[in-house]
Design a protein around this motif. Structure first.
Motif, PDB file in Angstrom:
ATOM      1  N   LYS A 176      12.128  -2.274 -18.748  1.00  0.00           N
ATOM      2  CA  LYS A 176      10.920  -2.411 -17.944  1.00  0.00           C
ATOM      3  C   LYS A 176      11.142  -2.190 -16.450  1.00  0.00           C
ATOM      4  O   LYS A 176      10.185  -2.007 -15.714  1.00  0.00           O
ATOM      5  N   THR A 177      12.374  -2.243 -15.996  1.00  0.00           N
ATOM      6  CA  THR A 177      12.624  -2.127 -14.553  1.00  0.00           C
ATOM      7  C   THR A 177      13.442  -0.892 -14.226  1.00  0.00           C
ATOM      8  O   THR A 177      14.260  -0.440 -15.032  1.00  0.00           O
ATOM      9  N   GLN A 178      13.195  -0.386 -13.014  1.00  0.00           N
ATOM     10  CA  GLN A 178      13.929   0.780 -12.534  1.00  0.00           C
ATOM     11  C   GLN A 178      14.751   0.450 -11.291  1.00  0.00           C
ATOM     12  O   GLN A 178      15.477   1.313 -10.788  1.00  0.00           O
ATOM     13  N   GLN A 179      14.647  -0.765 -10.789  1.00  0.00           N
ATOM     14  CA  GLN A 179      15.369  -1.148  -9.581  1.00  0.00           C
ATOM     15  C   GLN A 179      16.856  -1.269  -9.895  1.00  0.00           C
ATOM     16  O   GLN A 179      17.251  -1.960 -10.828  1.00  0.00           O
ATOM     17  N   GLN A 204      13.939  -6.371 -20.863  1.00  0.00           N
ATOM     18  CA  GLN A 204      13.784  -6.408 -19.410  1.00  0.00           C
ATOM     19  C   GLN A 204      14.401  -5.182 -18.749  1.00  0.00           C
ATOM     20  O   GLN A 204      13.892  -4.675 -17.746  1.00  0.00           O
ATOM     21  N   ARG A 261      18.851  -3.839 -12.470  1.00  0.00           N
ATOM     22  CA  ARG A 261      19.463  -3.235 -13.654  1.00  0.00           C
ATOM     23  C   ARG A 261      20.954  -3.569 -13.723  1.00  0.00           C
ATOM     24  O   ARG A 261      21.500  -3.827 -14.805  1.00  0.00           O
TER      25      ARG A 261
END
Length: 310
Positions: A231-234, A228, A238
């Protein structure tokens, strides 16, 4: 007939009760030697019976179960559930169940008990003990079941799984104090040393099983969280995921370095000095009372059926 000579006698119910009670006591006194004999026979029989029952000993341990207030299911539960929800991750466990409930259910499960009795040492200590010689301070084993020289069961004498399972259930006790949360584990055996050994093995095995189960869950959680995170850049998500990963790594470290992962032992298993049962004095008293009661009933019934005195 002169009516004046006829006495009109009225008996009250109390008079009848007194008459019957008097007759009853009279009958019992007449057969007092039979009552004494029957009571004596039952008393002596109960003495021999009580002496034929081998002593039993109970070893106990008081423990606190680590993480008892946590929620079942994934090890990602607990206080981090809120953080996980911020990250959009569902960590529902399917219901709140204390860890002590899981431990109790596991220790009573057929799978766990079968795992224990598959170990020759545990099965031997559970099923081959026949008593304890307190004079020589040694455990006695049933040589009709087990060959001590060859350290093996005699032909066709190895206990069946169902018999061993039932013996375990009859001798093991798990109890939890709802006020303190402390758990008392106890094991009963014909030998005080075997009682302690069986409880030691039992606690060691359940600790290892729960620890390995949690390590597997932690590993799965770490793999999922790492996936996960990639998959995320927020930034806020994170940060939440990193907190979850850090917590799981801490849990993994504790599981790997702890000597006792599951239990915080307050009172470890011990060799009981005194027997827990049987209470021979109580057996003898009850035996004598049963003899007294049966002899009285027998005399009254016999007198009623044959002599019609009552």
């Amino acid at each position: 007939m002169d009516a004046g000579n006829y006495k009109n006698t009225n008996y009250s119910s109390d008079d009848i009760v007194e008459i019957n009670l008097f007759e009853l006591i009279k009958i019992l006194i007449e057969h007092k030697y039979l009552i004494i004999l029957c009571t004596f026979i039952f008393a002596i029989s109960s003495v021999f019976y009580s002496l034929s029952i081998p002593n039993q000993y109970i070893s106990k341990s008081i423990v606190a179960i680590n993480g008892d207030t946590e929620v079942t299911g994934s090890s990602l539960g607990g206080n981090l559930g809120g953080i996980a929800s911020l990250a959009g991750i569902s960590l529902t466990s399917g219901g709140d169940v204390s860890k002590s409930n899981i431990v109790e259910a596991t220790m009573s499960s057929r799978v766990f008990i079968t795992h224990l009795i598959e170990q020759e040492k545990f099965l031997f200590n559970l099923m081959a003990v026949k008593g304890y010689d307190s004079d020589n301070d040694e455990t006695l084993f049933d040589e009709n079941l087990f060959d001590l020289q060859k350290a093996d069961w005699l032909k066709d004498k190895k206990p069946k799984v169902i018999d061993s399972y039932q013996a375990f259930r009859n001798n093991f006790t798990f109890s939890r104090d709802d006020e303190t949360g402390l758990v008392t584990l106890s094991f009963k055996s014909l030998s005080p040393y075997i009682a302690k050994d069986l409880l030691d093995i039992l606690m060691s095995e359940i600790d290892e099983i729960i620890k390995n189960k949690d390590l597997v869950e932690i590993e799965k959680s770490l793999v999922y969280l790492q996936d996960q995170l990639e998959k995320t850049q927020q930034s806020n998500i994170r940060a939440s995921l990193n907190s979850l990963i850090l917590n799981e790594l801490q849990n993994q470290m504790v599981a790997n370095i702890s000597e006792s992962y599951l239990f915080d032992t307050i009172d470890p298993p011990y060799v009981p000095i005194q027997k827990s049962s049987p209470s021979r004095s109580i057996i003898c008293i009850f035996g004598a009372l049963i003899g007294l009661f049966l002899s009285i009933i027998f005399i009254l019934i016999r007198d009623f059926l044959y002599n019609k005195k009552l």
